[in-house]
Design a protein around this motif. Structure first.
Motif, PDB file in Angstrom:
ATOM      1  N   ASN A  12      63.607  48.732 212.899  1.00 49.56           N
ATOM      2  CA  ASN A  12      62.199  48.576 212.543  1.00 49.56           C
ATOM      3  C   ASN A  12      61.265  48.586 213.745  1.00 49.56           C
ATOM      4  O   ASN A  12      60.051  48.558 213.591  1.00 49.56           O
ATOM      5  CB  ASN A  12      62.002  47.262 211.784  1.00 49.56           C
ATOM      6  N   LYS A  48      55.763  40.263 210.589  1.00 51.28           N
ATOM      7  CA  LYS A  48      56.524  39.746 209.446  1.00 51.28           C
ATOM      8  C   LYS A  48      56.759  40.845 208.405  1.00 51.28           C
ATOM      9  O   LYS A  48      57.774  40.852 207.717  1.00 51.28           O
ATOM     10  CB  LYS A  48      55.776  38.568 208.810  1.00 51.28           C
ATOM     11  N   GLU A  96      61.115  37.841 212.585  1.00 57.11           N
ATOM     12  CA  GLU A  96      61.097  36.373 212.518  1.00 57.11           C
ATOM     13  C   GLU A  96      60.536  35.860 213.836  1.00 57.11           C
ATOM     14  O   GLU A  96      61.177  35.986 214.887  1.00 57.11           O
ATOM     15  CB  GLU A  96      62.516  35.864 212.298  1.00 57.11           C
ATOM     16  N   HIS A 143      59.864  42.527 208.612  1.00 51.88           N
ATOM     17  CA  HIS A 143      60.961  41.563 208.496  1.00 51.88           C
ATOM     18  C   HIS A 143      61.319  40.946 209.859  1.00 51.88           C
ATOM     19  O   HIS A 143      62.488  40.721 210.159  1.00 51.88           O
ATOM     20  CB  HIS A 143      62.201  42.206 207.858  1.00 51.88           C
TER      21      HIS A 143
END
Lengths: 76, 169
Positions: free
Chosen positions: B80, B40, B45, B43
């Motif tokens: 990321n 998380k 989900e 970012h």
């Protein structure tokens, strides 16, 4: 010299094409075991009969399964 | 698509990881939460959290023979992923992990696959029926031939008699 054809040999077919499987799951070790030899090597296409598209996916899946200790690298 | 847009693209990933069997089933829970929070933080989900059970390894990892296999599925910005890989590699609780890109099947694709499976099932049924029919045919053929033989035997007897009669004359 022409290659000798073995009459006892079964007709080869691609398991994944016949069963309509598009992706091969690396988590299913029992299934993947079918395409490894007794020395835990990946069986070549000329022996397994898997089509080239699926053989590539199969090899990838077996390698991933090996890394996650689902399939062994070496025989015991 | 420009390069920046490509880097910001959200992808669906599947992550399989192994936790040491030295932990008890209850000790694992905070570790799982920790890993989820790590995802998380980037970012991500999380869409799926699955327990694959305690399994035996095909070969020992760090002198251990068993481990808890767990699965996460999550959406993450492509950029990321490298970061997440680095961080997960530094967490000691995880014995091993693998992150794989997973395609989300659209409805049309799912429908296509279903159609294909139905087609294959029908094909198989037909083949089985064919084999059954073949077997029946063979069974039907055999008694007929036997019947013919019987008739022919009787005929033979009659013919023999006739021949014998003619010989007598």
């Amino acid at each position: 010299m022409p290659r000798e054809t073995n009459l006892l040999e079964k007709e080869k077919y691609c398991y994944f094409c016949v069963n309509g499987l598009k992706d091969i799951d690396y988590k299913d070790g029992q299934l993947l075991r079918r395409w490894t030899s007794s020395y835990n090597k990946i069986v070549p296409r000329r022996r397994s009969g898997v089509c080239s598209k699926h053989q590539r996916k199969l090899a990838n899946a077996i390698k991933r399964a090996r890394y996650m200790a689902i399939l062994p690298y070496l025989p015991r | 698509m420009t390069e920046e847009q490509q880097e910001l693209r959200v992808e669906h990933y599947e992550m399989l990881y192994i936790l040491s069997a030295n932990y008890t089933a209850e000790e694992i829970k905070p570790i799982i939460e920790k890993i989820a929070s790590l995802i998380k933080e980037q970012h991500g989900e999380i869409t799926k959290d699955e327990d694959a059970g305690k399994l035996k390894f095909a070969y020992p990892i760090k002198q251990q023979n068993h481990g808890y296999y767990r699965l996460f599925e999550f959406n993450l910005v492509k950029n990321n992923l490298q970061n997440l890989n680095k961080i997960l590699g530094l967490t000691n609780e995880i014995l091993r992990f693998i992150i794989v890109k997973k395609k989300i099947k659209t409805e049309t694709e799912l429908k296509k696959e279903k159609d294909l499976q139905d087609k294959l099932a029908k094909k198989k049924e037909k083949e089985i029926e064919k084999i059954k029919a073949d077997k029946k045919e063979i069974k039907e053929k055999v008694p007929k031939e036997r019947g013919r033989e019987k008739i022919s035997l009787e005929d033979l007897d009659k013919k023999l008699d006739e021949i014998l009669d003619t010989n007598k004359l």
